[in-house]
Design an enzyme around this catalytic site. Structure first.
Site, PDB file in Angstrom:
ATOM      1  N   THR A  32      -7.822  77.481   2.143  1.00 48.80           N
ATOM      2  CA  THR A  32      -6.418  77.326   2.535  1.00 48.80           C
ATOM      3  C   THR A  32      -6.313  76.909   4.005  1.00 48.80           C
ATOM      4  O   THR A  32      -7.106  77.363   4.835  1.00 48.80           O
ATOM      5  CB  THR A  32      -5.692  78.670   2.338  1.00 48.80           C
ATOM      6  N   SER A  34      -4.928  73.754   7.101  1.00 47.38           N
ATOM      7  CA  SER A  34      -4.854  72.313   7.354  1.00 47.38           C
ATOM      8  C   SER A  34      -6.219  71.633   7.190  1.00 47.38           C
ATOM      9  O   SER A  34      -6.288  70.482   6.744  1.00 47.38           O
ATOM     10  CB  SER A  34      -4.292  72.057   8.763  1.00 47.38           C
ATOM     11  N   THR A  35      -7.302  72.340   7.527  1.00 42.70           N
ATOM     12  CA  THR A  35      -8.629  71.713   7.375  1.00 42.70           C
ATOM     13  C   THR A  35      -9.021  71.697   5.893  1.00 42.70           C
ATOM     14  O   THR A  35      -9.552  70.681   5.402  1.00 42.70           O
ATOM     15  CB  THR A  35      -9.681  72.475   8.209  1.00 42.70           C
ATOM     16  N   ASP A  85     -13.853  76.094   2.959  1.00 42.57           N
ATOM     17  CA  ASP A  85     -12.665  76.628   3.629  1.00 42.57           C
ATOM     18  C   ASP A  85     -12.807  76.504   5.143  1.00 42.57           C
ATOM     19  O   ASP A  85     -13.918  76.350   5.665  1.00 42.57           O
ATOM     20  CB  ASP A  85     -12.476  78.114   3.238  1.00 42.57           C
ATOM     21  N   GLY A  86     -11.685  76.579   5.824  1.00 47.44           N
ATOM     22  CA  GLY A  86     -11.662  76.542   7.279  1.00 47.44           C
ATOM     23  C   GLY A  86     -11.844  77.935   7.868  1.00 47.44           C
ATOM     24  O   GLY A  86     -12.149  78.898   7.167  1.00 47.44           O
ATOM     25  N   ALA A  87     -11.643  78.037   9.187  1.00 48.13           N
ATOM     26  CA  ALA A  87     -11.739  79.329   9.878  1.00 48.13           C
ATOM     27  C   ALA A  87     -10.865  79.268  11.126  1.00 48.13           C
ATOM     28  O   ALA A  87     -10.573  78.181  11.647  1.00 48.13           O
ATOM     29  CB  ALA A  87     -13.186  79.618  10.271  1.00 48.13           C
ATOM     30  N   GLY A  99      -7.585  84.006   8.110  1.00 41.35           N
ATOM     31  CA  GLY A  99      -6.330  84.648   7.731  1.00 41.35           C
ATOM     32  C   GLY A  99      -5.132  84.202   8.540  1.00 41.35           C
ATOM     33  O   GLY A  99      -4.037  84.736   8.368  1.00 41.35           O
ATOM     34  N   GLU A 107      -9.084  84.426  -0.161  1.00 42.05           N
ATOM     35  CA  GLU A 107     -10.217  83.659   0.391  1.00 42.05           C
ATOM     36  C   GLU A 107     -11.499  84.480   0.272  1.00 42.05           C
ATOM     37  O   GLU A 107     -12.552  83.966  -0.104  1.00 42.05           O
ATOM     38  CB  GLU A 107      -9.941  83.311   1.857  1.00 42.05           C
ATOM     39  N   LYS A 125     -12.946  75.757  17.103  1.00 40.70           N
ATOM     40  CA  LYS A 125     -13.068  77.029  16.381  1.00 40.70           C
ATOM     41  C   LYS A 125     -14.386  77.761  16.670  1.00 40.70           C
ATOM     42  O   LYS A 125     -14.519  78.930  16.318  1.00 40.70           O
ATOM     43  CB  LYS A 125     -12.968  76.792  14.865  1.00 40.70           C
TER      44      LYS A 125
HETATM   45  C1  5RP Z   1      -5.949  80.732   6.092  1.00 37.72           C
HETATM   46  C2  5RP Z   1      -7.227  80.583   6.827  1.00 37.72           C
HETATM   47  C3  5RP Z   1      -7.560  79.237   7.375  1.00 37.72           C
HETATM   48  O1  5RP Z   1      -8.824  78.874   6.925  1.00 37.72           O
HETATM   49  C4  5RP Z   1      -7.578  79.310   8.867  1.00 37.72           C
HETATM   50  O2  5RP Z   1      -6.329  79.837   9.304  1.00 37.72           O
HETATM   51  C5  5RP Z   1      -7.821  77.941   9.505  1.00 37.72           C
HETATM   52  O3  5RP Z   1      -6.726  77.118   9.248  1.00 37.72           O
HETATM   53  P1  5RP Z   1      -6.638  75.637   9.812  1.00 37.72           P
HETATM   54  O4  5RP Z   1      -7.679  74.846   9.099  1.00 37.72           O
HETATM   55  O5  5RP Z   1      -5.228  75.203   9.493  1.00 37.72           O
HETATM   56  O6  5RP Z   1      -6.887  75.703  11.300  1.00 37.72           O
HETATM   57  O7  5RP Z   1      -7.995  81.498   6.985  1.00 37.72           O
HETATM   58  O8  5RP Z   1      -5.704  82.054   5.731  1.00 37.72           O
END
Ligand code: 5RP
Length: 224
Positions: A32, A34-35, A85-87, A99, A107, A125
Site C-alpha cells: 500500500t 504511493s510507491t 511494498d514500500g516503507a 504504516g 501489510e 527512506k
Molecule cells: C502504508 C505503508 C507504506 O508502505 C508507507 O507509508 C510508504 O508509503 P509511500 O510509498 O507512499 O511513501 O506502510 O501503510
C-alpha cells in the site's frame, strides 16, 4: 530525478525482478502507498503472465481491479512467492517502520505469508536507525487512551491520528520520539500491550531485499 520519478523507477524494477519467476497460477502480494502504486501500475502491462494478487488494503485492491488484475482473499491462497511494498523508514538490516498509510496490520499479515518481501523505496527512506518517522500503532478503539498511557511509559509521545479509521475499523496512534535501540525487542514489547493490534515495526519479519531508488539508478540491497 524527482522523488516521484525514483518511486516509478523502483516500481518498474520490482516488476522486472519478479517477472521471470511468474507462472500462470502465480498470486502476488501487493502493498500500500504511493510507491506500491507505482509497482501496481508497472505490473498491469504484464497481467497475462500471472493469476492475480492479494492486496494489503482496500485502496490497493481497488487500484489492482481498475487495472483488470483479479484480487484474491488471502484465506483462499495457500502461499505467496513475493510481497512488494514500500516503507516509511528502512535500515541496513532491512528492518522497517511502516504504516504511514494506516495499512500496517494487513501489510504485516501478507508479508508473513510471503516467501520473499521486496521493499521498494526512494533513497529518502534509508536511515541508520529507525524512529525519526513516528511509529504507527493500530489499536482497538476502546483501548486507545490506555495504550497511549502505556506507550508514554515506554518513552514515546503518542498522538491519535484523528479522523483515520483503518480498513479493520481501528484507530492509529503515531508515536513520536521513541528511542528504538532494538527494533525486534520494541516490536514485541509494544505488541504485548493489551488493545494493540500491531505496530509498524517490521523487524521480526524484515524485508529480504530492498530496491532503492537513487540518483545513480536503482540499487539492490540485501540485509548485511
Ligand atoms: C502504508 C505503508 C507504506 O508502505 C508507507 O507509508 C510508504 O508509503 P509511500 O510509498 O507512499 O511513501 O506502510 O501503510
Amino acid at each position: 530525478m524527482t522523488q516521484d520519478e525514483l518511486k516509478r523507477a523502483v516500481g518498474e524494477a520490482a516488476a522486472a525482478y519478479i517477472l521471470p519467476h511468474l507462472e500462470e497460477d502465480s498470486i502476488i502480494g501487493v502493498g500500500t502507498g504511493s510507491t506500491a502504486n507505482c509497482f501496481i501500475d508497472a505490473l498491469a502491462s504484464h497481467k497475462h503472465l500471472f493469476d492475480g494478487a492479494v492486496a494489503s488494503s482496500e485502496a490497493s485492491a481497488t487500484r489492482l481491479k481498475e487495472h483488470g488484475i483479479p484480487v484474491y482473499n488471502l484465506n483462499s491462497v495457500g502461499s505467496l512467492d513475493f510481497y512488494i511494498d514500500g516503507a516509511d523508514e528502512i535500515n541496513e538490516r532491512l528492518e522497517m517502520i511502516k504504516g504511514g498509510g494506516a495499512a500496517l496490520t494487513r501489510e504485516k499479515i501478507v508479508a508473513a505469508v510471503a516467501k520473499e518481501f521486496i521493499c521498494v523505496a526512494d533513497e529518502s527512506k534509508l536511515v541508520t536507525s529507525l524512529g525519526t518517522f513516528p511509529l504507527p500503532v493500530e489499536v482497538i478503539p476502546m483501548s486507545r487512551s490506555y495504550v497511549a498511557r502505556e506507550l508514554v511509559k515506554l518513552g514515546g509521545d503518542p498522538v491519535w491520528r484523528e479522523g483515520v479509521m483503518t480498513d479493520n475499523g481501528n484507530h492509529i496512534l503515531d508515536v513520536h520520539n521513541m528511542k528504538i535501540a532494538s527494533p525486534m525487542e520494541m516490536e514485541t514489547r509494544i505488541n504485548q500491550i493489551t488493545g494493540v493490534v500491531t505496530n509498524g515495526l517490521f523487524a521480526l519479519r524484515p524485508a529480504n531485499i530492498l530496491l532503492l531508488g537513487t540518483q545513480d539508478g536503482v540499487k539492490t540491497v540485501k540485509a548485511d
